[in-house]
Design a protein around this motif. Structure first.
Motif, PDB file in Angstrom:
ATOM      1  N   THR A  58       0.873  -1.179  -0.052  1.00  0.00           N
ATOM      2  CA  THR A  58      -0.017  -0.149   0.125  1.00  0.00           C
ATOM      3  C   THR A  58       0.783   1.222  -0.120  1.00  0.00           C
ATOM      4  O   THR A  58       1.946   1.210   0.592  1.00  0.00           O
ATOM      5  CB  THR A  58      -0.972   0.188   1.364  1.00  0.00           C
ATOM      6  OG1 THR A  58      -0.222   0.079   2.423  1.00  0.00           O
ATOM      7  CG2 THR A  58      -1.883  -1.083   1.264  1.00  0.00           C
ATOM      8  N   TYR A  59       0.426   2.288  -0.647  1.00  0.00           N
ATOM      9  CA  TYR A  59       1.073   3.552  -0.639  1.00  0.00           C
ATOM     10  C   TYR A  59      -0.028   4.808  -0.290  1.00  0.00           C
ATOM     11  O   TYR A  59      -1.029   4.344  -0.761  1.00  0.00           O
ATOM     12  CB  TYR A  59       1.648   3.787  -1.980  1.00  0.00           C
ATOM     13  CG  TYR A  59       3.143   2.795  -2.124  1.00  0.00           C
ATOM     14  CD1 TYR A  59       2.753   2.251  -3.671  1.00  0.00           C
ATOM     15  CD2 TYR A  59       3.779   2.840  -1.522  1.00  0.00           C
ATOM     16  CE1 TYR A  59       4.057   1.278  -3.905  1.00  0.00           C
ATOM     17  CE2 TYR A  59       5.006   1.882  -1.979  1.00  0.00           C
ATOM     18  CZ  TYR A  59       5.050   1.437  -3.020  1.00  0.00           C
ATOM     19  OH  TYR A  59       6.085   0.669  -3.441  1.00  0.00           O
ATOM     20  N   TYR A  60       0.623   5.793   0.483  1.00  0.00           N
ATOM     21  CA  TYR A  60      -0.293   6.795   0.568  1.00  0.00           C
ATOM     22  C   TYR A  60       0.256   8.142   0.441  1.00  0.00           C
ATOM     23  O   TYR A  60       1.509   8.268   0.326  1.00  0.00           O
ATOM     24  CB  TYR A  60      -0.783   6.908   2.089  1.00  0.00           C
ATOM     25  CG  TYR A  60      -1.485   5.689   2.820  1.00  0.00           C
ATOM     26  CD1 TYR A  60      -0.683   4.342   2.980  1.00  0.00           C
ATOM     27  CD2 TYR A  60      -2.592   5.594   2.858  1.00  0.00           C
ATOM     28  CE1 TYR A  60      -1.325   3.200   3.401  1.00  0.00           C
ATOM     29  CE2 TYR A  60      -3.412   4.501   2.968  1.00  0.00           C
ATOM     30  CZ  TYR A  60      -2.916   3.163   3.560  1.00  0.00           C
ATOM     31  OH  TYR A  60      -3.278   2.187   4.005  1.00  0.00           O
ATOM     32  N   SER A  61      -0.482   8.977   0.124  1.00  0.00           N
ATOM     33  CA  SER A  61       0.235  10.293  -0.248  1.00  0.00           C
ATOM     34  C   SER A  61       0.426  10.941   1.307  1.00  0.00           C
ATOM     35  O   SER A  61      -0.064  10.321   2.348  1.00  0.00           O
ATOM     36  CB  SER A  61      -1.063  11.390  -0.643  1.00  0.00           C
ATOM     37  OG  SER A  61      -2.230  11.684   0.220  1.00  0.00           O
ATOM     38  N   ASP A  62       1.433  11.802   1.140  1.00  0.00           N
ATOM     39  CA  ASP A  62       1.989  12.379   2.717  1.00  0.00           C
ATOM     40  C   ASP A  62       0.955  13.150   3.470  1.00  0.00           C
ATOM     41  O   ASP A  62       1.002  13.126   4.774  1.00  0.00           O
ATOM     42  CB  ASP A  62       2.896  13.593   2.309  1.00  0.00           C
ATOM     43  CG  ASP A  62       4.463  12.688   1.838  1.00  0.00           C
ATOM     44  OD1 ASP A  62       5.260  13.236   1.338  1.00  0.00           O
ATOM     45  OD2 ASP A  62       4.524  11.456   1.885  1.00  0.00           O
TER      46      ASP A  62
END
Length: 124
Positions: A58-62
């Motif tokens: 998973t990746y998320y915006s800062d």
């Protein structure tokens, strides 16, 4: 015909929580990456979160890291976004997106399918 239908948006006070859902039909996305994007009034659509086809990446915006959690239920062909500690700047239309690829892409151009969006409004 592929359809992605978001639900769960609404009006919430700052500090509150919402859980967005995205139900897919017409094809299964169980092996493919899916993501969430959002568009605030007067701004361009931006990446929020993505989950890989396997579900392990998973990746998320800062701006949402540590507050939002993306997940999926492959048996239901449904994507979720749990949003906690909401801020007024999270106010936007949130879009679900699917792609015919397994990698956790963060660029809109990588996605083939889009939902109609669900409005999230956070009051101060």
């Amino acid at each position: 015909q592929v359809q992605l239908v978001e639900s769960g948006g609404g009006l919430v006070q700052a500090g509150g929580s919402l859980r967005l859902s995205c139900a897919a039909s017409g094809r299964t996305f169980s092996s493919y990456a899916m993501g969430w994007f959002r568009q605030a009034p007067g701004k361009e659509r931006e990446f929020v979160a993505v989950i890989s086809g396997s579900g392990y990446t998973t990746y998320y915006s800062d701006s949402v890291k540590g507050r939002f959690t993306i997940s999926r239920d492959k048996s239901k062909n449904t994507l979720y976004l749990q949003m906690n500690s909401l801020k007024p700047e999270d106010t936007a239309v949130y879009y679900c997106a699917g792609r015919t690829g397994i990698g956790a892409a963060t660029s809109m151009s990588e996605y083939n399918y889009w939902g109609q969006g669900t409005q999230v409004t956070v009051s101060s």
